[in-house]
Design an enzyme around this catalytic site. Structure first.
Site: not given
Length: 236
Positions: A8, A11, A144
């Site tokens: 990631g 990001g 989440y």
């Protein structure tokens, strides 16, 4: 050269972590799915790779590509993640499955694939990026929160399993961090979140990057299985 894989890295938080580890002297592998990390990786003599972490075959192919290029990974930062907001009853099964695949199952699979070389060398450091919601839970972000809580449990259990092999496993649980993910909120909401934070501000990607850098350093050489809350006091 010591190597670090940051998932990631396209990001806000992932990019900051990757650049910080590069400044610490690591050859950094910038992973992304949708963003091109070629330029930032090249700027620090790193490597850019792309893969959809919800696809196990792509994860395996990525690891094979990485090991062919660098031989071994010394640091694994499982940072990539996606969030979905809404009532539990409103989230469709496909969306839910993808969230768990990216946020929990991919870190587990990446770790499984990279562990053998760490065990052989009796050395390695794994840092999982969870969330304060994995510690306390959040309404309308049940999946989440559950996935991030799973990452905390994974950290604690794996740390015990691999400690005899000289491998450390820790976790960072960020609070509200000012990244493009917050662009959906208006100024009033962001100000309210800052006010709710005892330190009176939102966190920055660099706050998280500094914590990861510390956990990967010799200064944290006697730390494993720990959950480092970087949240400005939002969760204590």
């Amino acid at each position: 050269m010591r190597t670090a894989l940051v998932t990631g890295a396209g990001g806000g938080i992932g990019s900051a972590i990757a650049m910080r580890l590069a400044s610490d002297g690591y050859t950094v592998i910038f992973h992304s799915h949708t963003k091109d990390c070629g330029k930032p990786a090249a700027s620090v003599h790193g490597i850019a790779v792309r893969a959809d972490l919800s696809d196990a075959s792509q994860v395996e192919n990525m690891v094979s590509e990485i090991l062919a290029q660098v031989g071994a990974v010394d640091i694994l930062v499982n940072n990539a993640g996606i969030s979905v907001s809404g009532l539990l009853t409103d989230i469709d099964p496909q969306t839910r499955r993808r969230l768990y695949d990216v946020n929990l199952l991919a870190p587990i699979e990446l770790t499984r694939l990279l562990l053998p070389s760490m065990v052989r060398r009796k050395s390695g450091c794994i840092v999982n990026i969870s969330s304060m919601w994995g510690q306390v839970g959040a309404s309308c972000e049940v999946d989440y929160s559950a996935a991030k809580a799973g990452l905390i449990g994974f950290t604690k259990a794996l740390a015990q399993e691999v400690a005899p092999s000289g491998i450390r496993v820790n976790c960072v649980a960020p609070g509200v961090i000012r990244t493009p993910m917050l662009d959906c909120y208006d100024a009033e909401t962001l100000a309210s979140l800052a006010e709710e934070t005892p330190l009176g501000r939102l966190g920055t990607p660099e706050d998280i990057a500094g914590s990861v850098s510390f956990l990967c350093s010799e200064q944290a050489g006697f730390m494993t299985g720990q959950i480092l809350g970087v949240n400005g006091g939002f969760v204590i």
